[in-house]
Scaffold this motif. Structure first.
Motif, PDB file in Angstrom:
ATOM      1  N   ARG A 131       0.830  -1.196   0.000  1.00  0.00           N
ATOM      2  CA  ARG A 131       0.000   0.000   0.000  1.00  0.00           C
ATOM      3  C   ARG A 131       0.867   1.250   0.000  1.00  0.00           C
ATOM      4  O   ARG A 131       1.971   1.261   0.549  1.00  0.00           O
ATOM      5  CB  ARG A 131      -0.928   0.038   1.218  1.00  0.00           C
ATOM      6  CG  ARG A 131      -2.012  -1.022   1.172  1.00  0.00           C
ATOM      7  CD  ARG A 131      -2.902  -0.849  -0.067  1.00  0.00           C
ATOM      8  NE  ARG A 131      -3.856  -1.914  -0.270  1.00  0.00           N
ATOM      9  CZ  ARG A 131      -3.690  -2.924  -1.137  1.00  0.00           C
ATOM     10  NH1 ARG A 131      -2.579  -3.026  -1.853  1.00  0.00           N
ATOM     11  NH2 ARG A 131      -4.624  -3.834  -1.297  1.00  0.00           N
ATOM     12  N   VAL A 132       0.340   2.296  -0.615  1.00  0.00           N
ATOM     13  CA  VAL A 132       0.991   3.592  -0.554  1.00  0.00           C
ATOM     14  C   VAL A 132       0.902   4.061   0.891  1.00  0.00           C
ATOM     15  O   VAL A 132      -0.173   4.030   1.492  1.00  0.00           O
ATOM     16  CB  VAL A 132       0.290   4.614  -1.479  1.00  0.00           C
ATOM     17  CG1 VAL A 132       0.867   6.002  -1.280  1.00  0.00           C
ATOM     18  CG2 VAL A 132       0.401   4.173  -2.933  1.00  0.00           C
ATOM     19  N   VAL A 133       2.035   4.476   1.433  1.00  0.00           N
ATOM     20  CA  VAL A 133       2.068   5.001   2.792  1.00  0.00           C
ATOM     21  C   VAL A 133       2.338   6.499   2.700  1.00  0.00           C
ATOM     22  O   VAL A 133       3.334   6.924   2.119  1.00  0.00           O
ATOM     23  CB  VAL A 133       3.147   4.314   3.653  1.00  0.00           C
ATOM     24  CG1 VAL A 133       3.186   4.917   5.048  1.00  0.00           C
ATOM     25  CG2 VAL A 133       2.898   2.804   3.724  1.00  0.00           C
ATOM     26  N   VAL A 134       1.419   7.273   3.260  1.00  0.00           N
ATOM     27  CA  VAL A 134       1.576   8.721   3.353  1.00  0.00           C
ATOM     28  C   VAL A 134       1.942   8.998   4.794  1.00  0.00           C
ATOM     29  O   VAL A 134       1.186   8.678   5.710  1.00  0.00           O
ATOM     30  CB  VAL A 134       0.269   9.452   2.965  1.00  0.00           C
ATOM     31  CG1 VAL A 134       0.440  10.955   3.110  1.00  0.00           C
ATOM     32  CG2 VAL A 134      -0.150   9.080   1.550  1.00  0.00           C
ATOM     33  N   CYS A 135       3.131   9.578   4.984  1.00  0.00           N
ATOM     34  CA  CYS A 135       3.619   9.749   6.354  1.00  0.00           C
ATOM     35  C   CYS A 135       4.435  11.025   6.497  1.00  0.00           C
ATOM     36  O   CYS A 135       4.835  11.637   5.512  1.00  0.00           O
ATOM     37  CB  CYS A 135       4.461   8.543   6.765  1.00  0.00           C
ATOM     38  SG  CYS A 135       5.953   8.290   5.792  1.00  0.00           S
ATOM     39  N   THR A 136       4.666  11.370   7.738  1.00  0.00           N
ATOM     40  CA  THR A 136       5.566  12.464   8.053  1.00  0.00           C
ATOM     41  C   THR A 136       6.995  11.937   7.987  1.00  0.00           C
ATOM     42  O   THR A 136       7.225  10.722   7.917  1.00  0.00           O
ATOM     43  CB  THR A 136       5.295  12.978   9.474  1.00  0.00           C
ATOM     44  OG1 THR A 136       5.421  11.865  10.375  1.00  0.00           O
ATOM     45  CG2 THR A 136       3.923  13.610   9.599  1.00  0.00           C
ATOM     46  N   GLU A 137       7.955  12.837   8.033  1.00  0.00           N
ATOM     47  CA  GLU A 137       9.348  12.395   8.041  1.00  0.00           C
ATOM     48  C   GLU A 137       9.625  11.515   9.257  1.00  0.00           C
ATOM     49  O   GLU A 137      10.350  10.528   9.166  1.00  0.00           O
ATOM     50  CB  GLU A 137      10.307  13.590   8.005  1.00  0.00           C
ATOM     51  CG  GLU A 137      11.727  13.154   7.761  1.00  0.00           C
ATOM     52  CD  GLU A 137      12.649  14.279   7.351  1.00  0.00           C
ATOM     53  OE1 GLU A 137      13.863  14.070   7.464  1.00  0.00           O
ATOM     54  OE2 GLU A 137      12.177  15.340   6.911  1.00  0.00           O
ATOM     55  N   ALA A 138       8.996  11.840  10.388  1.00  0.00           N
ATOM     56  CA  ALA A 138       9.161  10.996  11.575  1.00  0.00           C
ATOM     57  C   ALA A 138       8.640   9.585  11.331  1.00  0.00           C
ATOM     58  O   ALA A 138       9.120   8.626  11.926  1.00  0.00           O
ATOM     59  CB  ALA A 138       8.452  11.619  12.781  1.00  0.00           C
ATOM     60  N   GLY A 139       7.673   9.431  10.432  1.00  0.00           N
ATOM     61  CA  GLY A 139       7.115   8.128  10.093  1.00  0.00           C
ATOM     62  C   GLY A 139       8.041   7.260   9.259  1.00  0.00           C
ATOM     63  O   GLY A 139       7.726   6.111   8.974  1.00  0.00           O
ATOM     64  N   THR A 140       9.187   7.818   8.853  1.00  0.00           N
ATOM     65  CA  THR A 140      10.169   7.056   8.074  1.00  0.00           C
ATOM     66  C   THR A 140      11.313   6.560   8.946  1.00  0.00           C
ATOM     67  O   THR A 140      12.249   5.958   8.438  1.00  0.00           O
ATOM     68  CB  THR A 140      10.765   7.904   6.931  1.00  0.00           C
ATOM     69  OG1 THR A 140      11.602   8.933   7.488  1.00  0.00           O
ATOM     70  CG2 THR A 140       9.683   8.512   6.063  1.00  0.00           C
TER      71      THR A 140
END
Length: 189
Positions: free
Chosen positions: A109-118
């Motif tokens: 799935r496409v994950v849309v996240c903040t930089e912290a989410g990486t």
């Protein structure tokens, strides 16, 4: 390591966003930011969009929002991933590897996240993720992928391949198992 099931594209007509999280401060803050800063505009631009929240983080939502379902703790997340067009991980901070991000990619799935989410994944520039801070840019990323399933499927495949290469049990434990088996073979011979 994380199991990486076979890639199955998101349904062409899916307008479902998925947020999975425990009752942990970064998840709570991320969900609150999505509900207050992103969701109203996503819903304005994509009126058929829905947001499903799984996990104990849903216990922190104390009012209803249009198009939002609080599923709570579920016995199996796989059906939710299969229905989802996008997975959200808008955490504002955190430490270590972001399992929600890895799990979303492993499910293709496409994950849309903040930089912290990486966190824990390496250089952001080389990751098959949509990274932005909560706000208008995140809204535009979400809307673009909801409206363009062909582009979404390309991104899904890249995310799935990345997860398979980096996080599948075979990849993570393969060398260790090979060495253990070689050692065991040497002892028995």
């Amino acid at each position: 390591a994380h199991p990486v099931p076979d890639y199955v594209p998101s349904p062409e007509d899916s307008q479902e966003l998925l947020y999975v999280g425990n009752r942990y401060d970064p998840n709570v803050l991320g969900l609150k930011a999505i509900l207050e800063q992103v969701w109203p505009e996503v819903l304005r631009q994509c009126p058929a969009a829905t947001l499903t929240v799984c996990g104990r983080v849903g216990e922190t939502v104390h009012r209803s929002y249009p198009g939002v379902t609080i599923a709570g703790q579920v016995p199996d997340l796989a059906p939710y991933y299969r229905r989802a067009a996008l997975v959200l991980n808008p955490v504002p901070y955190g430490t270590g590897l972001k399992i929600k991000t890895v799990e979303g990619m492993a499910h293709g799935r496409v994950v849309v996240c903040t930089e912290a989410g990486t966190g824990g994944l390496g250089d952001v520039a080389g990751l098959p993720l949509c990274v932005s801070e909560v706000g208008e840019e995140m809204v535009q990323q979400i809307v673009a992928f909801l409206e363009a399933p062909a582009e979404r499927h390309i991104q899904e495949k890249a995310a799935w391949a990345f997860a398979r290469e980096r996080f599948s049990p075979e990849r993570v434990y393969g060398l260790l198992l090979k060495r253990l088996n070689a050692h065991r073979g040497a002892k028995s011979g």
